[in-house]
Design an enzyme around this catalytic site. Structure first.
Site, PDB file in Angstrom:
ATOM      1  CG  HIS A 315     -18.040  -0.126   6.559  1.00  0.00           C
ATOM      2  ND1 HIS A 315     -17.524  -0.842   5.259  1.00  0.00           N
ATOM      3  CD2 HIS A 315     -18.757   0.815   5.992  1.00  0.00           C
ATOM      4  CE1 HIS A 315     -18.001  -0.279   4.387  1.00  0.00           C
ATOM      5  NE2 HIS A 315     -18.765   0.699   4.675  1.00  0.00           N
ATOM      6  NE  ARG A 326     -11.399  -0.399  -4.085  1.00  0.00           N
ATOM      7  CZ  ARG A 326     -12.615  -0.089  -3.776  1.00  0.00           C
ATOM      8  NH1 ARG A 326     -13.340  -1.182  -3.321  1.00  0.00           N
ATOM      9  NH2 ARG A 326     -13.246   1.200  -3.426  1.00  0.00           N
TER      10      ARG A 326
END
Length: 489
Positions: A315, A326
């Site tokens: 993150h 993605r």
């Protein structure tokens, strides 16, 4: 029954590493017996005493390579104990592997060790693990063949499902499928894929994108086919493209702590905490190095899953991490050269359809990682967070569940989503040409009516007919239903 191997070492040395997925336990069995949730060990095979090094060597032989636990344990074992063990058994496969790892994790040399001769041995057994390129260590005669480097390395076990999915040659079949469609049909299928991938990627985050956000993400997806090496500057640029709010755009990797939360109040609502900001740069360097090389060295779908999940676990930005993770799945496939230029597998559609499996894959890492943080809720969105482990938690992790999920979603994206949409478009074309050849109807009206008929399994409702009664004669409604029946029948 008593814990042995990795579980024994974890308890004895009070390590913060994750619990072994399949712990080894002493049991009344005659041979080493794998079961659903544990590895049963007879007394004659168990370590002779409780010294941690003996249990580590047992674990390397019978439980496999757990770098997270090994990195923490080997830093607590004195050099003299390692030297004594290697002097006693200089040809031993597992003590050589342990000495190799000891030097790497302690960043110091074991001086005074005997000269090692004999054949080279692999750290990871290729029959049990997905492996990377071999890097020879002449001193210990050990090949490091992990996925990544000893700065950042994940493990992927060769499960029956992973082996089966790899044998199905998903990317080769995707290329063949698009080639068979031909130019026009292929272009239309890919236009649908880009738009649907965008919609589903936002829906996974429970967000309905505006036209501006959708256009930004489609443009982001198209950049996956550019042969661009990943680095911090490039990833920051991608994050800025994916995020439309200028106040949320990053200028570098984060320097603040972030976390994910649920609707629950207080500390119970904090569901996942990524690594502390001071180790993000180092972790991202390891992940980016892997992302820039692995797609051409191992199966691209495996590399894609590791990079995608690894990114979301780190993150590195305060916002946009899910969408970028993605995107990175597609980037890995494109950089491998295994997909033709412009081809996209709409994996987010499959992920959205299988959100429970997606969540399970994420939780395979996020749940045990969350337990290594102490969280105190102060007020509102203010928390006091203390990390009760070290960077090995995020540096060495088991990606088996994530890779299995990624492969499954790629398979579904091809065999279900792309094929179904292509078949839908082909049927639409047949109906459209048949009606357009017989009647003079506005193209926009005909398009709407055919789509409505197809979505309602061959019927146009009374309300739909009434809406178009001033522009479309009744016989055309009936003709559309007849043509649908011919095409589908």
């Amino acid at each position: 029954m008593g814990d042995i191997g990795y579980s024994q070492v974890k308890s004895q040395l009070d390590l913060s590493a994750f619990d072994p997925l399949v712990p080894a336990r002493l049991a009344s069995v005659t041979s080493v017996t794998p079961t659903q949730g544990e590895l049963l060990i007879p007394a004659k095979v168990a370590p002779k005493d409780d010294r941690p090094l003996n249990h580590l060597l047992f674990a390397l032989k019978h439980e496999g390579v757990n770098l997270q636990l090994l990195s923490q344990a080997l830093r607590k074992i004195p050099a003299q104990e390692m030297l004594a063990a290697i002097c006693e058994s200089p040809t031993g496969v597992y003590i050589r592997a342990a000495c190799f790892l000891w030097e790497a994790f302690n960043k110091q040399e074991l001086k005074g060790a005997p000269v090692i001769t004999g054949p080279m041995v692999n750290l990871f057994d290729p029959k049990k693990y997905i492996t990377g390129p071999s890097i020879r260590n002449a001193k210990w005669r050990v090949n490091f063949n992990g996925l990544g480097s000893l700065d950042y390395c994940v493990t992927v076990e060769r499960t029956t499902r992973i082996n089966s999915l790899l044998e199905s040659n998903i990317l080769q079949k995707a290329n063949e499928f698009l080639s068979e469609l031909g130019g026009a049909a292929s272009d239309r299928a890919m236009s649908w894929a880009y738009l649907s991938e965008t919609k589903s990627s936002f829906e996974i985050e429970h967000e309905t994108p505006s036209a501006t956000k959708s256009e930004a993400f489609v443009e982001l997806l198209k950049k996956a086919h550019l042969t661009t090496q990943l680095d911090e500057e490039y990833l920051v640029g991608l994050q800025n493209t994916a995020i439309t709010n200028p106040l949320d755009r990053a200028v570098n990797y984060r320097h603040q702590q972030n976390w994910l939360s649920s609707p629950l109040r207080g500390a119970a609502g904090v569901t996942y905490i990524p690594p502390p900001p001071e180790i993000v740069n180092d972790l991202m360097k390891g992940l980016v190095d892997f992302a820039n090389t692995a797609p051409k060295q191992i199966d691209p779908l495996i590399a894609a899953a590791i990079v995608s999940f690894g990114f979301v676990f780190i993150h590195p930005f305060m916002d946009g991490n899910g969408r970028l993770s993605r995107f990175l799945f597609h980037h890995a496939l494109c950089q491998s050269g295994a997909l033709k230029n412009g081809l996209l597998l709409p994996v987010s559609i499959a992920m959205k359809r299988n959100e429970d499996l997606y969540l399970a894959a994420l939780k395979s890492f996020s749940e045990p990682a969350r337990k290594r943080w102490e969280v105190i809720w102060i007020d509102g969105d203010e928390y006091q967070m203390a990390f009760k482990s070290d960077d090995s938690l995020y540096r060495y992790w088991n990606a088996t569940a994530c890779v299995e999920f990624g492969l499954e979603m790629a398979k579904q994206a091809l065999e279900k989503d792309l094929r179904e949409e292509t078949e839908f478009l082909a049927k639409y074309d047949l109906i459209y040409r048949a009606i357009d050849g017989q009647y003079d109807v506005r193209g926009k009206d005909l398009n709407t009516l055919i789509l409505a008929c197809m979505e309602q399994n061959g019927k146009l409702s009374a309300n739909r007919r009434k809406k178009f009664t001033t522009t479309v004669p009744e016989e055309i409604f009936n003709a559309i239903e007849v043509e649908y029946a011919k095409v589908v029948g």
